[in-house]
Design an enzyme around this catalytic site. Structure first.
Site, mmCIF file in Angstrom:
data_model
loop_
_atom_site.group_PDB
_atom_site.id
_atom_site.type_symbol
_atom_site.label_atom_id
_atom_site.label_comp_id
_atom_site.label_asym_id
_atom_site.label_seq_id
_atom_site.Cartn_x
_atom_site.Cartn_y
_atom_site.Cartn_z
ATOM 1 N N PHE A 113 -20.183 -106.193 10.192
ATOM 2 C CA PHE A 113 -20.386 -105.161 11.205
ATOM 3 C C PHE A 113 -21.700 -104.417 11.011
ATOM 4 O O PHE A 113 -22.238 -103.868 11.967
ATOM 5 C CB PHE A 113 -19.195 -104.205 11.233
ATOM 6 N N ASP A 114 -22.223 -104.385 9.795
ATOM 7 C CA ASP A 114 -23.594 -103.908 9.600
ATOM 8 C C ASP A 114 -24.558 -104.811 10.362
ATOM 9 O O ASP A 114 -25.471 -104.338 11.040
ATOM 10 C CB ASP A 114 -23.959 -103.911 8.122
ATOM 11 N N VAL A 115 -24.369 -106.113 10.228
ATOM 12 C CA VAL A 115 -25.259 -107.067 10.898
ATOM 13 C C VAL A 115 -25.118 -106.963 12.414
ATOM 14 O O VAL A 115 -26.118 -106.931 13.147
ATOM 15 C CB VAL A 115 -24.964 -108.504 10.414
#
Length: 405
Positions: A177-179
């Site tokens: 979810f960072d990506v």
């Protein structure tokens, strides 16, 4: 933007050549976004605080003493270290933002207000600036929650969906979810830059990990909000497709993906069981889903007669979506075998750092990997000289005009 004769201003040949990004982000979501922008030709100045980006210390693994986590998301950038509690450094931050098209940060909500870099202050001082803020859980009820990807996996439902049906929830093997948030940020920045061409005005973009996570869960969140369906862990099973997942052979497992009835007819034929495609229990996707346990047993009885590699070659030649299950090294090697050239080297030959290529291919403009990830404060002199030259040439503060009182 004109060329003032410094390396920071040279035409990269990329589609974002001439765009300047003041990158005050850390760890993964923001740096991933700005690395993509740097790959596409933007001039990205990576600003780190007194202790540097946290990921510099995230070891192992490491390459020549440097964290590969840090190296993996910071190529193409110019490094500058600033302590914004120091008045001189804060003025340098202002000068950098003066010359930027994009200002991106992932400070905690309210954390930049004391430096005059909160949303309202930025909008007043730099009305043409695209300002992107990334948080973990927004600026209202979730403002105090730390922005860690694992927390977003936990509260979004991702962990509840991941793992064996009879086992505990599991985290994913990457901070997905960072990506995804970094990708959303890049899309939003490009859209805002495009809109600025017609309006003449910048704007503030707000992104958070949880919203990106819920969007990234796609069909699973859609099933809940659209039909009230709360999905559950199914291991490697797909809730709507079968056969779709890993199947046992005589020496391991092979992933088979059947997305429609025509593909199932091909699979049945390749397994030597063409009658399966005519069986009312298996002839349509809903029926295959209802009878998946029985069908799995039939398929695996046949597959266990040969090894995974032999089945992979046969089914691939038949045009069926299938693949072996590889480790990360195998995945990179397989991409090489397919001619995808997944590995690139950022920097000059004597200090180039290997990394995974930007996945976007352009037919006319180019992706650049000319600069390795910077060391702490590595480019201070060049950046300060560049800022001074731009100010001398009248390009240092293009967005200084504020709205009338």
């Amino acid at each position: 933007m004109s060329d003032q004769g410094t390396t920071l201003d040279r035409d990269s040949g990329g589609p974002l050549s001439g765009i300047v990004v003041a990158d005050f982000s850390r760890v993964l979501a923001g740096p991933y976004c700005t690395m993509l922008l740097a790959d596409l030709g933007a001039t990205v100045i990576k600003v780190e605080g007194p202790t540097g980006d946290d990921t510099r210390q995230w070891k192992p693994p490491q390459r020549d003493g440097e964290s590969t986590y840090y190296l993996g998301v910071n190529r193409g950038k110019h490094g500058l270290q600033l302590d914004m509690k120091n008045p001189d450094d804060l003025q340098t931050a202002y000068r950098l933002i003066d010359t930027a098209d994009v200002f991106i940060e992932n400070y905690k909500p309210g954390g930049l207000e004391k430096f005059g870099l909160d949303e309202a202050s930025v909008a007043q001082r730099w009305p043409r600036l695209v300002h992107a803020s990334i948080t973990g859980f927004g600026t209202q009820g979730g403002a105090s929650l730390p922005g860690y990807d694992l927390l977003a996996q936990a509260v979004s439902g991702m962990m509840d969906l991941t793992g064996s049906a009879d086992g505990p929830p599991q985290r994913m093997g990457v901070a997905l979810f960072d990506v995804v948030t970094g990708l959303h940020a890049a899309v939003g920045i490009l859209a805002a830059l495009r809109e600025r061409e017609t309006s003449g005005q910048g704007q503030h973009l707000s992104l958070d990990l949880l919203s990106s996570a819920l969007s990234g869960l796609a069909n699973q969140t859609s099933g809940y909000v659209g039909a009230g369906n709360v999905p559950h862990r199914m291991g490697n099973e797909h809730p709507s497709l079968f056969p779709y997942g890993p199947f046992d052979t005589n020496d391991g497992q092979l992933v088979i993906c059947v997305g429609n009835d025509a593909q199932f007819r091909v699979l049945a034929g390749e397994l030597g069981r063409p009658e399966l495609a005519e069986d009312p229990k298996f002839s349509t996707m809903p029926e295959r889903n209802r009878h998946r346990s029985e069908l799995r047993g039939i398929i695996e009885d046949v597959l266990r007669g040969r090894g995974s590699d032999a089945w992979f070659r046969q089914l691939r030649e038949a045009g069926l979506p299938c693949s072996p299950i590889l480790d990360v090294a195998g995945g990179v090697d397989f991409a090489h075998e397919l001619g995808l050239e997944p590995v690139v080297y950022a920097g000059s030959d004597d200090d180039a750092v290997p990394g995974i290529k930007n996945p976007i291919g352009f037919s006319r403009t180019q992706v650049s990997y000319s600069k390795r990830p910077p060391g702490v404060d590595q480019d201070r002199e060049a950046i300060l000289d560049w800022l001074a030259q731009r100010a001398d040439h009248g390009t240092g503060s293009p967005f200084e005009q504020t709205t009338a009182e």
